[in-house]
Design a protein around this motif. Structure first.
Motif, short mmCIF file in Angstrom:
data_model
loop_
_atom_site.label_atom_id
_atom_site.label_comp_id
_atom_site.label_asym_id
_atom_site.label_seq_id
_atom_site.Cartn_x
_atom_site.Cartn_y
_atom_site.Cartn_z
N ALA A 404 38.78 47.40 3.38
CA ALA A 404 39.41 49.40 3.24
C ALA A 404 39.10 49.36 5.25
N ILE A 405 37.82 48.44 5.74
CA ILE A 405 37.20 48.22 7.65
C ILE A 405 38.79 48.69 7.86
N GLY A 406 39.37 47.11 7.56
CA GLY A 406 40.40 46.96 8.77
C GLY A 406 42.00 48.39 8.69
N ARG A 407 41.79 49.01 7.52
CA ARG A 407 42.44 50.21 7.30
C ARG A 407 42.06 51.19 7.68
N ASP A 408 40.68 51.46 8.00
CA ASP A 408 40.09 52.96 8.56
C ASP A 408 40.94 53.93 9.95
N PRO A 409 41.44 54.89 9.44
CA PRO A 409 41.92 54.79 10.79
C PRO A 409 41.09 55.91 11.78
N LEU A 410 39.99 55.79 11.82
CA LEU A 410 38.79 56.31 12.63
C LEU A 410 39.01 55.29 14.17
N LYS A 431 35.47 36.60 15.18
CA LYS A 431 34.43 35.67 14.66
C LYS A 431 32.81 36.46 14.34
N GLY A 432 33.11 37.62 14.05
CA GLY A 432 31.73 37.96 13.55
C GLY A 432 30.86 38.65 14.35
N ASN A 433 31.54 39.16 15.74
CA ASN A 433 30.83 39.96 16.09
C ASN A 433 31.58 41.27 16.54
N ASP A 434 32.88 41.66 16.18
CA ASP A 434 33.70 43.22 16.15
C ASP A 434 33.71 43.89 13.99
N PHE A 435 32.64 44.97 14.84
CA PHE A 435 32.05 45.38 12.47
C PHE A 435 33.18 46.00 12.03
N GLU A 436 34.33 45.70 13.11
CA GLU A 436 36.32 46.93 12.76
C GLU A 436 36.57 46.01 12.15
N PHE A 437 36.61 44.51 12.19
CA PHE A 437 37.32 43.37 11.96
C PHE A 437 36.66 42.27 11.69
N LEU A 438 36.90 41.90 9.61
CA LEU A 438 35.42 40.97 9.46
C LEU A 438 36.42 39.85 8.29
#
Ligand code: HEM
Length: 505
Positions: A404-410, A431-438
């Motif tokens: 869901a986070i990877g497809r969030d238009p926000l 690598k775990g530092n960018d919480f919009e891409f996990l």
């Protein structure tokens, strides 16, 4: 691990439904005789859909829980909870909440919710497990450190490079003989990725590329195991029923583990004998485990975890990347141009990978849209805890919906469009530092195999595209390559990708 949250199981559902229907009666009796206390009456748990008596929200999850949970997050917010029998499931669906779970409160929320089919491990294996270790204990840390040093460190990966490149060239050679034929590309990729790992672990190919149906028995057994583990099990919803194994999941799991372990039993035996008599020059991971006094059961468990966590995840990412590139021909053209420019007539080597920016961006874009573990592996709250203004009770299952986070238009412009360009000239990484891409998670439980996957996936993908032009079989509608939620996180199982290779001159 792939599609952990995605239930495989029509078969399992057929068994589960009558059990769920009988449960109200059983629980009425247990409550009446005060054998069972009142289910979770908690303080302010995160909001969520109203639960049915006793069974809670089990039937609402559907076949693709990550999709259902995305919808529910739209209604109830980025931190929701559902009751699954007597278990509370808490799901985070925004980068802010993901950071709370995986970073701020990582210590308390990095326990593992272990499926009841693995309960045997606690006694038989003395809890020596990576993925199914209840807590980030000393033994878990020891395993992580051992795997990092021997399998995933820069030095370890460098020493594996030749072998990995050789396995990829075996694949290229095979596909060269299949020019013009329809190929189930997922099968070929799975076999290649499996052999890449099996050579690092046990110095042997396990899947013959030349088989009629590339793959064979072992692959079927591992897939079946993943299905059984991820199928809904009433014992997980009502742990009190665990000992009865009502659906036979525990028995099926143990049988499958027995059959899979049989595949390498002779290798372990022979290696133990040989170690006593000869000094070995080349060490593989089996030698390392033997040198560290692992029992056969502990070796089996770790091999199983590495194979199941590392093969389907990596190969499904490559298949999705191929599907996206076949559908997005502009991006395919850019990957080709980059390969022609950087690799020229050479074969693809690992040292080429850092130069392949567009290819690497395509892999990231694939992982954004199709993370193989859309809900991670379920975490567990080690103690009751406060996240945002809500309480997460001890032993709740805690998930992060990275799909869901990877497809969030926000957070993503045109979130459903495959656009590798968004990762070019961007520091955004997995690598775990960018919480919009996990896609690999973050914090203590972050995927330990990340450095290996980050080499294997682009290496295989680059070789597939560098050596071949790909077309869809006649009559195959590109629209069939549905990139939306239709196929959830899996392409291979629900709609195998058939392609025709043409050798590039
Ligand atoms: C594209 C490839 C891969 C992806 C997207 C992926 C993703 C993940 C994710 C999301 C988790 C769960 C993290 C959590 O619970 O927070 C995980 C755990 C794990 N992965 Fe991977 N993985 C990949 C490849 C690999 C490979 C190649 C290996 C090893 C050969 C591996 C071994 C593991 C293990 C052992 C765990 C459990 C770790 C623990 O609980 O401490 N993975 N992976």
């Amino acid at each position: 691990m792939e599609n952990t949250a995605q239930s495989s199981g029509t078969e399992e559902m057929l068994v589960l439904i009558p059990i769920l229907l009988l449960l109200p009666l059983l629980f009425f009796i247990l409550r009446h005789f005060k054998i069972l206390s009142s289910p979770l009456k908690s303080p302010l748990v995160p909001p969520g859909p109203y639960p049915w008596p006793i069974i809670g929200n089990i039937l609402q999850l559907g076949k693709k829980p990550h999709v259902t949970l995305t919808q529910l997050a739209l209604n109830y917010g980025p931190l929701i909870s559902l009751r699954l029998g007597t278990t509370l499931m808490v799901v985070g669906s925004s980068p802010v909440v993901a950071k709370e779970i995986l970073k701020t409160h990582d210590r308390v929320l990095s326990g593992r919710h272990v499926p009841s089919v693995f309960a045997y491990m606690r006694s038989e294996l003395n809890n020596l497990s990576l993925g199914w270790s209840l807590e980030c204990s000393g033994r878990w840390k020891f395993l992580r450190t051992l795997c990092r040093a021997e399998l995933f460190s820069g030095k370890a990966l460098e020493s594996q490079a030749c072998l990995q490149e050789k396995k990829v060239m075996d694949m290229v050679e095979l596909l060269g003989t299949m020019e013009g034929k329809v190929v189930n590309i997922g099968e070929v990729i799975f076999a290649t990725v499996f052999n890449m790992l099996s050579n690092v672990l046990l110095s042997r190919d396990f899947i013959s590329l030349k088989d009629e149906s590339v793959g064979g028995v072992l692959k079927g057994l591992i897939r079946k195991l993943m299905e059984v583990i991820s199928a809904p099990d009433v014992s997980d919803f009502f742990p009190i029923l665990g000992r009865f194994d009502l659906q036979g999941q525990k028995k099926k799991t143990l049988d499958l583990i027995g059959s899979i372990s049989f595949a390498w039993a002779d290798i372990i035996k022979e290696r133990r004998e040989r170690k006593g008599s000869v000094v070995l020059q080349e060490q593989d991971f089996l030698d390392v485990m033997i040198d560290n006094n692992f029992t056969d059961k502990q070796i089996n468990q770790l091999l199983l975890e590495l194979f199941s966590a590392g093969t389907e995840t990596s190969s499904s990412t490559i298949v999705w990347a191929m599907a996206e590139l076949i559908k997005n021909l502009e991006s395919m053209k850019k990957v080709r141009e980059e390969l022609a420019r950087e690799i020229k007539q050479d074969v693809v080597k690992e040292f080429h990978l850092p130069q392949l920016n567009y290819l690497q961006a395509s892999v990231k874009e694939t992982l954004r849209l199709h993370p193989p573990a859309p809900l991670l592996l379920p975490h567990r709250a080690i103690e009751s805890y406060q996240v945002t203004s809500y309480t997460i009770p001890k032993d709740s299952q805690v998930l992060v919906n990275v799909w869901a986070i990877g497809r969030d238009p926000l957070y993503w412009e045109d979130p459903l469009v495959f656009k590798p360009e968004r990762f070019l000239n961007s520091a955004l990484d997995f690598k775990g530092n960018d919480f919009e891409f996990l896609p690999f998670s973050a914090g203590r439980r972050i995927c330990p195999g990340l450095p290996m996957a980050a080499k294997v996936v682009p290496l295989v993908l680059a070789s597939l595209i560098h050596f071949f032009d790909w077309s869809l079989p006649h009559g195959y509608d590109p629209e069939e390559l549905d990139m939306s939620e239709k196929f959830g996180a899996t392409l291979k199982k629900e709609q195998p990708l058939y392609l025709i290779p043409k050798v590039r001159k």
